[in-house]
Design a protein around this motif. Structure first.
Motif, short mmCIF file in Angstrom:
data_model
loop_
_atom_site.label_atom_id
_atom_site.label_comp_id
_atom_site.label_asym_id
_atom_site.label_seq_id
_atom_site.Cartn_x
_atom_site.Cartn_y
_atom_site.Cartn_z
N LEU A 5 0.98 -1.26 0.11
CA LEU A 5 0.14 -0.11 0.05
C LEU A 5 0.78 1.11 -0.01
O LEU A 5 1.78 1.22 0.69
CB LEU A 5 -0.85 0.10 1.30
N GLY A 6 0.50 2.31 -0.70
CA GLY A 6 1.31 3.59 -0.79
C GLY A 6 1.84 3.73 -1.99
O GLY A 6 2.57 4.88 -2.15
N GLY A 7 2.20 2.73 -2.80
CA GLY A 7 2.91 2.83 -4.07
C GLY A 7 4.51 3.45 -3.93
O GLY A 7 5.15 2.58 -3.21
N VAL A 8 4.66 4.47 -4.42
CA VAL A 8 6.12 5.03 -4.34
C VAL A 8 6.36 5.60 -2.85
O VAL A 8 7.27 6.00 -2.68
CB VAL A 8 6.32 6.16 -5.28
N TRP A 9 5.44 5.66 -2.26
CA TRP A 9 5.28 6.13 -0.85
C TRP A 9 5.51 4.96 0.22
O TRP A 9 5.29 5.04 1.45
CB TRP A 9 4.21 7.27 -0.18
N ASN A 10 5.51 3.77 -0.38
CA ASN A 10 5.34 2.46 0.65
C ASN A 10 6.80 2.76 1.52
O ASN A 10 7.92 2.93 1.02
CB ASN A 10 5.74 1.36 -0.23
N CYS A 11 6.57 2.34 2.67
CA CYS A 11 7.81 2.48 3.45
C CYS A 11 8.97 1.71 3.20
O CYS A 11 10.24 1.87 3.47
CB CYS A 11 7.21 1.73 5.05
N ASP A 12 8.86 0.53 2.48
CA ASP A 12 9.91 -0.13 2.10
C ASP A 12 10.66 0.47 0.90
O ASP A 12 11.78 0.12 0.69
CB ASP A 12 9.35 -1.65 1.40
N ARG A 13 10.13 1.52 0.26
CA ARG A 13 10.64 2.40 -0.75
C ARG A 13 11.23 3.54 -0.56
O ARG A 13 12.05 3.86 -1.27
CB ARG A 13 9.73 2.50 -1.86
N VAL A 14 10.91 4.07 0.40
CA VAL A 14 11.24 5.63 0.68
C VAL A 14 12.50 5.71 1.79
O VAL A 14 12.68 4.70 2.66
CB VAL A 14 9.85 6.49 1.32
N TYR A 15 13.14 6.66 1.29
CA TYR A 15 14.55 6.93 2.30
C TYR A 15 13.92 7.87 3.41
O TYR A 15 12.88 8.68 3.49
CB TYR A 15 15.45 7.96 1.49
N ASP A 16 14.56 7.45 4.49
CA ASP A 16 14.20 8.17 5.79
C ASP A 16 14.02 9.86 5.62
O ASP A 16 13.19 10.47 6.40
CB ASP A 16 15.04 7.89 7.14
N GLU A 17 15.12 10.47 4.86
CA GLU A 17 15.04 11.78 4.80
C GLU A 17 14.20 12.54 3.88
O GLU A 17 14.19 13.74 3.60
CB GLU A 17 16.61 12.26 4.83
N LEU A 18 13.42 11.68 3.07
CA LEU A 18 12.62 11.97 1.81
C LEU A 18 11.62 12.77 2.32
O LEU A 18 10.64 12.20 3.30
CB LEU A 18 12.34 10.70 1.06
N LEU A 19 11.25 13.93 1.98
CA LEU A 19 10.24 14.93 2.17
C LEU A 19 9.19 14.99 1.06
O LEU A 19 9.56 14.71 -0.16
CB LEU A 19 10.49 16.34 2.67
N THR A 20 7.94 14.97 1.26
CA THR A 20 6.88 15.38 0.07
C THR A 20 7.43 16.62 -0.52
O THR A 20 7.83 17.75 0.08
CB THR A 20 5.67 15.31 0.58
N GLU A 21 7.20 16.90 -1.93
CA GLU A 21 7.23 18.37 -2.45
C GLU A 21 6.36 19.17 -2.29
O GLU A 21 6.71 20.35 -2.20
CB GLU A 21 7.59 17.77 -4.03
N SER A 22 4.99 18.68 -2.10
CA SER A 22 3.77 19.68 -1.99
C SER A 22 3.61 19.51 -0.48
O SER A 22 4.21 18.82 0.53
CB SER A 22 2.77 19.06 -2.76
N SER A 23 2.79 20.55 -0.14
CA SER A 23 2.21 20.59 1.24
C SER A 23 1.61 19.39 1.55
O SER A 23 0.86 18.62 0.79
CB SER A 23 1.31 21.94 1.56
#
Length: 74
Positions: free
Chosen positions: A1-19
């Motif tokens: 669940l989450g697609g590109v935002w899945n916990c297994d895919r994101v870096y810890d320091e990655l922030l969303t670009e939009s609010s």
């Protein structure tokens, strides 16, 4: 669940670009302005659990074909 935002895919320091308003559901607001990818993934997972969406999701599937329905959703 989450697609590109899945916990297994994101870096810890990655922030969303939009609010956060661009990612939140209207009935479940996100309390901070900028949100990390990890927290967005947790938000999506919690939302899916709260509204029993996991039972409606078919994971690891492929769409081979689809037909556009003329019926309008209400």
């Amino acid at each position: 669940l989450g697609g590109v935002w899945n916990c297994d895919r994101v870096y810890d320091e990655l922030l969303t670009e939009s609010s956060s308003g661009m990612y939140e559901y209207s009935d479940e607001p996100i309390v901070c302005e900028r949100i990390s990818g990890k927290h967005l993934s947790i938000y999506l997972e919690n939302y899916a659990r709260k509204y029993n969406l996991y039972q409606r999701i078919q994971f690891d599937s492929r769409v081979r074909n689809f037909i556009k329905s003329e019926k309008k959703l209400q």
